[in-house]
Design a protein around this motif. Structure first.
Motif, PDB file in Angstrom:
ATOM      1  N   VAL A  21       0.866  -1.179   0.000  1.00  0.00           N
ATOM      2  CA  VAL A  21       0.000   0.000   0.000  1.00  0.00           C
ATOM      3  C   VAL A  21       0.896   1.220   0.000  1.00  0.00           C
ATOM      4  CG1 VAL A  21      -1.965  -1.074   1.144  1.00  0.00           C
ATOM      5  CG2 VAL A  21      -0.164  -0.039   2.521  1.00  0.00           C
ATOM      6  N   TYR A  22       0.361   2.304  -0.542  1.00  0.00           N
ATOM      7  CA  TYR A  22       1.126   3.542  -0.592  1.00  0.00           C
ATOM      8  C   TYR A  22       1.409   4.037   0.820  1.00  0.00           C
ATOM      9  CZ  TYR A  22       2.614   8.262  -1.791  1.00  0.00           C
ATOM     10  OH  TYR A  22       3.334   9.419  -1.937  1.00  0.00           O
ATOM     11  N   SER A  23       2.674   4.354   1.065  1.00  0.00           N
ATOM     12  CA  SER A  23       3.041   4.972   2.341  1.00  0.00           C
ATOM     13  C   SER A  23       4.306   5.772   2.137  1.00  0.00           C
ATOM     14  CB  SER A  23       3.274   3.911   3.420  1.00  0.00           C
ATOM     15  OG  SER A  23       3.877   4.497   4.568  1.00  0.00           O
ATOM     16  N   ARG A  24       4.365   6.910   2.803  1.00  0.00           N
ATOM     17  CA  ARG A  24       5.631   7.640   2.844  1.00  0.00           C
ATOM     18  C   ARG A  24       6.319   7.425   4.186  1.00  0.00           C
ATOM     19  NH1 ARG A  24       2.523  11.765   0.252  1.00  0.00           N
ATOM     20  NH2 ARG A  24       2.794  13.205   1.996  1.00  0.00           N
ATOM     21  N   LYS A  25       5.749   6.552   5.002  1.00  0.00           N
ATOM     22  CA  LYS A  25       6.349   6.122   6.272  1.00  0.00           C
ATOM     23  C   LYS A  25       6.742   7.268   7.185  1.00  0.00           C
ATOM     24  CE  LYS A  25       8.715   2.229   6.712  1.00  0.00           C
ATOM     25  NZ  LYS A  25       9.490   0.999   6.563  1.00  0.00           N
ATOM     26  N   PHE A  26       6.108   8.386   7.014  1.00  0.00           N
ATOM     27  CA  PHE A  26       6.492   9.590   7.750  1.00  0.00           C
ATOM     28  C   PHE A  26       6.453   9.342   9.259  1.00  0.00           C
ATOM     29  CE2 PHE A  26       5.023  13.988   9.236  1.00  0.00           C
ATOM     30  CZ  PHE A  26       6.309  14.504   9.279  1.00  0.00           C
ATOM     31  N   THR A  27       7.588   9.489   9.901  1.00  0.00           N
ATOM     32  CA  THR A  27       7.714   9.226  11.331  1.00  0.00           C
ATOM     33  C   THR A  27       8.666  10.242  11.950  1.00  0.00           C
ATOM     34  OG1 THR A  27       7.463   6.853  10.899  1.00  0.00           O
ATOM     35  CG2 THR A  27       8.300   7.479  13.072  1.00  0.00           C
ATOM     36  N   VAL A  28       8.249  10.842  13.026  1.00  0.00           N
ATOM     37  CA  VAL A  28       9.103  11.790  13.746  1.00  0.00           C
ATOM     38  C   VAL A  28       9.064  11.424  15.228  1.00  0.00           C
ATOM     39  CG1 VAL A  28       9.450  14.213  14.379  1.00  0.00           C
ATOM     40  CG2 VAL A  28       8.670  13.636  12.066  1.00  0.00           C
ATOM     41  N   ASN A  29      10.230  11.169  15.797  1.00  0.00           N
ATOM     42  CA  ASN A  29      10.335  10.812  17.210  1.00  0.00           C
ATOM     43  C   ASN A  29      11.060  11.894  17.977  1.00  0.00           C
ATOM     44  OD1 ASN A  29      10.669   7.718  15.855  1.00  0.00           O
ATOM     45  ND2 ASN A  29       9.317   7.920  17.609  1.00  0.00           N
ATOM     46  N   GLY A  30      10.378  12.510  18.921  1.00  0.00           N
ATOM     47  CA  GLY A  30      10.995  13.504  19.794  1.00  0.00           C
ATOM     48  C   GLY A  30      10.925  13.060  21.239  1.00  0.00           C
ATOM     49  N   THR A  31      11.533  13.841  22.109  1.00  0.00           N
ATOM     50  CA  THR A  31      11.540  13.466  23.532  1.00  0.00           C
ATOM     51  C   THR A  31      10.203  13.737  24.206  1.00  0.00           C
ATOM     52  OG1 THR A  31      12.479  15.646  24.043  1.00  0.00           O
ATOM     53  CG2 THR A  31      14.026  13.806  23.838  1.00  0.00           C
ATOM     54  N   LYS A  32       9.319  14.500  23.550  1.00  0.00           N
ATOM     55  CA  LYS A  32       8.023  14.798  24.165  1.00  0.00           C
ATOM     56  C   LYS A  32       6.841  14.440  23.269  1.00  0.00           C
ATOM     57  CE  LYS A  32       9.107  18.496  27.420  1.00  0.00           C
ATOM     58  NZ  LYS A  32      10.566  18.492  27.396  1.00  0.00           N
ATOM     59  N   GLY A  33       7.115  13.990  22.049  1.00  0.00           N
ATOM     60  CA  GLY A  33       6.008  13.664  21.165  1.00  0.00           C
ATOM     61  C   GLY A  33       6.463  12.832  19.986  1.00  0.00           C
ATOM     62  N   MET A  34       5.506  12.237  19.303  1.00  0.00           N
ATOM     63  CA  MET A  34       5.851  11.480  18.106  1.00  0.00           C
ATOM     64  C   MET A  34       4.659  11.432  17.163  1.00  0.00           C
ATOM     65  SD  MET A  34       4.339   8.144  17.892  1.00  0.00           S
ATOM     66  CE  MET A  34       5.542   6.900  17.482  1.00  0.00           C
ATOM     67  N   TYR A  35       4.964  11.262  15.882  1.00  0.00           N
ATOM     68  CA  TYR A  35       3.937  11.026  14.883  1.00  0.00           C
ATOM     69  C   TYR A  35       4.419   9.899  13.984  1.00  0.00           C
ATOM     70  CZ  TYR A  35       0.654  11.404  11.112  1.00  0.00           C
ATOM     71  OH  TYR A  35      -0.312  11.101  10.193  1.00  0.00           O
ATOM     72  N   ARG A  36       3.528   9.003  13.653  1.00  0.00           N
ATOM     73  CA  ARG A  36       3.859   7.917  12.722  1.00  0.00           C
ATOM     74  C   ARG A  36       2.707   7.753  11.751  1.00  0.00           C
ATOM     75  NH1 ARG A  36       3.907   2.349  15.346  1.00  0.00           N
ATOM     76  NH2 ARG A  36       1.811   2.330  14.469  1.00  0.00           N
ATOM     77  N   GLU A  37       3.020   7.902  10.471  1.00  0.00           N
ATOM     78  CA  GLU A  37       1.989   7.796   9.430  1.00  0.00           C
ATOM     79  C   GLU A  37       1.337   6.411   9.424  1.00  0.00           C
ATOM     80  OE1 GLU A  37       3.504   8.706   5.518  1.00  0.00           O
ATOM     81  OE2 GLU A  37       1.873   7.664   4.511  1.00  0.00           O
ATOM     82  N   ASP A  38       2.140   5.357   9.471  1.00  0.00           N
ATOM     83  CA  ASP A  38       1.583   4.004   9.370  1.00  0.00           C
ATOM     84  C   ASP A  38       0.804   3.683  10.642  1.00  0.00           C
ATOM     85  OD1 ASP A  38       2.676   3.727   6.878  1.00  0.00           O
ATOM     86  OD2 ASP A  38       4.424   2.601   7.551  1.00  0.00           O
ATOM     87  N   GLY A  39      -0.507   3.598  10.502  1.00  0.00           N
ATOM     88  CA  GLY A  39      -1.378   3.425  11.647  1.00  0.00           C
ATOM     89  C   GLY A  39      -1.779   4.740  12.288  1.00  0.00           C
TER      90      GLY A  39
END
Lengths: 403, 403
Positions: free
Chosen positions: A266-284
């Motif tokens: 499936v199309y995904s750009r797997k966008f993921t950002v991990n910080g010490t206070k927050g995170m975002y992950r496109e997959d799911g």
């Protein structure tokens, strides 16, 4: 009303859709459209008929037009940098579609030409303007993710059909997949990640390793779908199915890029950002801000579940875009990246994606090729800014509104 | 009824929960329980009271008991290999909790001891028995994924609280995070992936690169949550927050492992398998079999949406497990991995996870440490099987039923 006078080179599928967006802008005038195939050039002429452009198969004729301020390059990957250099030498600013470079030296040449001519060269990386990427950038810029230490991105897009049949439609992907083994399409998602990590604005990428899997997807697909094309079935496909590239940044962050374009998925750009206070992950669609309870939402169900989140943390660019209810291709991101280019040039501003970004992002392709060819050896990533990245002020964090 | 006579060493949180599962098995007899802390040893004695075991703080006394056939090692990471070697030299088979090695030589020593003593050593990697991992293995073994070319896995688990406060509870993670920078916990998800790629059954891992991000998560957490512990706040944390390891296999597959344990996030093992005809991705629960339309389902909503998929393609181990409605910790996977060990030894069979697997999976830790310390240089992964992996028959594909 001042109008930005444009010449357009390259009117394949992508060029046509971008020209559609430009041709609807009131402050844009398309003076010439060009493609090496006459039928495509004429198609461009029809799309831009409001401006009655010159229609030609010779790009030199476009670059020669004195009234044109900027050249839009929507051609195949190989010609991006040579055309951009030629256009800048002729005194034109350049807006260039995405793609990787073919040699590191080409990236240096691109930067040198921009510096010598004083012209601007912007990669039109539309994913930098995606709603979710900008939401995360907004939160990172506000410090709500804490210290960002790791990002992931990728281009996971099953292109087997396009690669196997696209050559009949004069597409350029097949020849690339047969002859090269590299991260051939790094800038979705490296572009947005570079903006978040302030690459060339106080930070830079210093080295990478790249590893390619074996190549099986295309051969199996050719055998199944083009059984009578013996030449294609017998061809050795050099491009590995999955290429993983790990980049280290000067400020200590890591970036992992995945290219996965010749397997079912499936199309995904797997966008993921991990910080010490927050995170975002496109997959799911996982989105966490520290101190609040973990809550995930599903991008495809955004209208039901995620809307409140993305509205709450919306980047100003998207706040305004939604308010004006303007529409463009790709959910608005083509419109937004083209507006940044057009507005920037009309207002004589420094463009939000500059030639240093363009070179830094494009050089990942030839450097990954070297690393893969040398058993995943680490390869240095050059600083195209001559040290200027350490203390730049002209971009104010690297992104600005479209207004 | 034949009973497997066991001695248990290590009764911290994990040891206690595993002992609970063993103490309910009718074909198991726990002859001794041991922990260096007396209160924990006594706790183990209570859990195993059915068998009235020896309770001791001296592990030598456990290993000395002649009637004991197998030693279960549930201790801290550092002591796994030394205890396993000592137990095998005393004529015992070994079941060992997961963890990475501290030096490559330790892995060679482990293999050599097993070969010289003729004893078995099984890493109790419960994730090999997860329902989804086994479903995918089932499909791969049946050829329904086509040629598998790439896998991803990871250990994404926010352990900041456990690391920051666990030392008061005599936990061992803190000292590891302060002193080492490596992929310190590779075997979830490398174990299941190795089984899918038939590592040590016709395939092997040949090299890796490893890259660590900077270390920010723990220091910020200590500052916030343990503000009075000046020693801890001033300590340099060596362990990078995110470690990415890319492994190349002899048959051309790539494996990407992610360790992410000191930042906010949701639990994920990032289990991903990409083949030429199918794929599975844990994050967002995407499951594709070629020829069928892409259809995704959400693991946390499995009972509603995914149940039919996983039932349809269920691995025989799980078909049987569900039928018998047996229950254990961690959704049954602790039970299943312990059953494989117990049944295997009682029936005098070759264990499904052997000493070569154990060594190959554990060696990733010291090799990643070397790669990170050397700027992500590629590092060779040894073949612990002396070439036997090329043509092995004793395991019949590496996994067997628990019956």
């Amino acid at each position: 009303m001042d109008k930005l006078k444009l010449g357009i080179i390259g009117l394949g599928g992508r060029g046509q859709s971008m020209t559609h967006v430009l041709a609807r802008m009131k402050d844009v005038e398309i003076l010439a459209v060009c493609d090496e195939y006459k039928d495509r050039a004429e198609k461009g002429g029809k799309i831009a008929r409001r401006d009655n452009p010159l229609i030609t198969t010779d790009y030199h004729k476009v670059i020669e037009i004195a009234e044109i301020q900027a050249i839009m390059i929507f051609t195949s990957w190989e010609s991006h940098i040579p055309l951009a250099i030629e256009a800048m030498k002729a005194g034109k600013d350049v807006g260039m579609e995405v793609g990787g470079a073919y040699a590191l030296q080409d990236c240096f040449d691109l930067v040198k030409t921009a510096e010598e001519t004083g012209k601007q060269c912007m990669m039109l990386e539309n994913c930098c303007y995606d709603r979710f990427e900008l939401m995360v950038k907004n939160l990172v810029d506000q410090g709500k993710f804490g210290t960002v230490v790791h990002c992931e991105g990728g281009y996971c897009h099953d292109l087997r059909g396009e690669i196997a049949f696209g050559d009949k439609n004069r597409h350029y992907r097949l020849r690339n997949y047969l002859k090269r083994n590299c991260e051939n399409y790094p800038t979705h998602e490296l572009g947005p990640i570079a903006k978040i990590l302030k690459i060339n604005d106080g930070n830079r990428m210093v080295s990478l390793t790249s590893t390619a899997s074996k190549s099986c997807g295309l051969h199996e697909y050719f055998t199944l779908k083009r059984p009578n094309d013996k030449e294609l079935i017998d061809a050795e496909v050099k491009q590995g199915d999955v290429v993983t590239t790990t980049i280290k940044c000067e400020n200590g962050e890591t970036i992992v890029l995945t290219l996965n374009t010749t397997l079912p998925g499936v199309y995904s750009r797997k966008f993921t950002v991990n910080g010490t206070k927050g995170m975002y992950r496109e997959d799911g669609d996982v989105f966490i801000l520290e101190g609040e309870k973990p809550r995930g939402f599903i991008r495809r169900e955004m209208k039901m579940k995620g809307k409140n989140h993305v509205r709450r943390y919306e980047h100003p660019i998207w706040v305004k875009y939604r308010r004006e209810r303007k529409k463009g291709g790709h959910g608005g991101i083509d419109y937004l990246v083209l507006r940044a280019f057009v507005t920037g040039l009309l207002e004589n501003r420094y463009l939000p994606i500059d030639v240093y970004d363009t070179a830094a992002w494009m050089c990942i392709t030839p450097l990954s090729e070297i690393s893969i060819a040398n058993g995943s050896q680490p390869v240095e990533i050059p600083d195209f800014t001559h040290g200027m990245y350490k203390n730049r002020t002209e971009r104010n964090g690297g992104m600005y509104d479209l207004s």
